[in-house]
Write a protein that holds these residues in place. Structure first.
Motif, short mmCIF file in Angstrom:
data_model
loop_
_atom_site.label_atom_id
_atom_site.label_comp_id
_atom_site.label_asym_id
_atom_site.label_seq_id
_atom_site.Cartn_x
_atom_site.Cartn_y
_atom_site.Cartn_z
N GLU A 44 0.82 -1.21 0.00
CA GLU A 44 0.00 0.00 0.00
C GLU A 44 0.86 1.27 0.00
O GLU A 44 0.49 2.27 -0.62
N GLU A 45 2.00 1.23 0.66
CA GLU A 45 2.90 2.38 0.68
C GLU A 45 3.67 2.52 -0.63
O GLU A 45 3.83 3.61 -1.16
N GLU A 46 4.14 1.40 -1.15
CA GLU A 46 5.09 1.46 -2.25
C GLU A 46 4.44 1.52 -3.63
O GLU A 46 5.09 1.92 -4.59
N ILE A 47 3.17 1.16 -3.73
CA ILE A 47 2.48 1.23 -5.03
C ILE A 47 2.49 2.66 -5.58
O ILE A 47 2.48 2.87 -6.79
N ASN A 48 2.55 3.64 -4.69
CA ASN A 48 2.48 5.04 -5.11
C ASN A 48 3.82 5.75 -5.17
O ASN A 48 3.85 6.97 -5.33
N LEU A 49 4.94 5.03 -5.04
CA LEU A 49 6.25 5.67 -5.15
C LEU A 49 6.44 6.23 -6.56
O LEU A 49 5.94 5.68 -7.54
N THR A 50 7.20 7.29 -6.64
CA THR A 50 7.44 7.94 -7.94
C THR A 50 8.53 7.19 -8.71
O THR A 50 9.33 6.45 -8.12
N PRO A 51 8.59 7.40 -10.01
CA PRO A 51 9.71 6.81 -10.79
C PRO A 51 11.08 7.18 -10.21
O PRO A 51 11.97 6.34 -10.18
N THR A 52 11.24 8.41 -9.74
CA THR A 52 12.51 8.81 -9.15
C THR A 52 12.83 7.99 -7.91
O THR A 52 13.97 7.58 -7.70
N ASN A 53 11.82 7.73 -7.06
CA ASN A 53 12.03 6.88 -5.89
C ASN A 53 12.54 5.51 -6.31
O ASN A 53 13.49 4.98 -5.72
N TRP A 54 11.91 4.92 -7.31
CA TRP A 54 12.30 3.58 -7.77
C TRP A 54 13.71 3.61 -8.35
O TRP A 54 14.51 2.70 -8.11
N GLN A 55 14.03 4.63 -9.13
CA GLN A 55 15.36 4.73 -9.72
C GLN A 55 16.43 4.87 -8.64
O GLN A 55 17.50 4.27 -8.75
N ASN A 56 16.16 5.64 -7.60
CA ASN A 56 17.12 5.79 -6.51
C ASN A 56 17.33 4.48 -5.76
O ASN A 56 18.47 4.14 -5.42
#
Length: 166
Positions: free
Chosen positions: A38-50
């Motif tokens: 539920e928290e991570e489904i909404n992470l931004t592309p930048t969050n995932w890239q980091n």
């Protein structure tokens, strides 16, 4: 027949492959992770890239089948150790040594990062993970009481460490 297993890092533009695997892991084994679907489904592309920068992936049969992360501290007094995080292998590929292969990869890489040890937390509800870590040289150094909150309850976690000089 399964191809050989490779360990790779993904380029920043492959963040969606990592996102898909991480979300699958969070749904399948939520007690293995501090984060939640539920928290991570909404992470931004930048969050995932980091996040992707500290991750390695097991690859076979033209697909990513497992992952592991190694997060190193940046501060001078504690940069000699890192935390092993996010170890997960797809259920269909478990019990084939892939988890151990991923761990051994980060252990082998540790000296190149000037690491002296690797730490990890393993939830008490996952005895198979505890055994895996022990087979690759991690030692339990303590128990962290009520360290993880999942499914409306607090769970204990073992703190384990592995020293590069072993």
């Amino acid at each position: 027949m399964q191809d050989a297993i490779g360990i790779i890092q993904l380029p920043p533009d492959s963040w969606q492959v990592y996102r898909e695997l991480r979300l699958e892991a969070l749904q399948n084994d939520p007690q293995a992770f501090g984060g939640s679907y539920e928290e991570e489904i909404n992470l931004t592309p930048t969050n995932w890239q980091n996040r992707l920068k500290s991750m390695w992936f097991a690859w076979t049969d033209n697909q990513i089948i497992g992952m592991i992360g190694l997060v190193q501290n940046k501060e001078m007094g504690i940069k000699h150790y890192a935390f092993l995080v996010s170890l997960w292998v797809k259920p269909a590929y478990r019990r084939q040594g892939i988890g151990a292969l991923l761990i051994k990869h980060v252990q082998k890489d540790a000296p190149t990062k000037q690491l002296r040890k690797i730490l990890l937390h393993v939830t008490k509800t996952q005895p198979g993970a505890l055994r895996l870590y022990e087979t690759v040289g991690f030692k339990k150094v303590g128990t962290l009481k009520e360290n993880l909150f999942k499914d409306n309850r607090y769970l204990d976690q073992d703190l384990m460490e592995w020293h590069v000089s072993q």
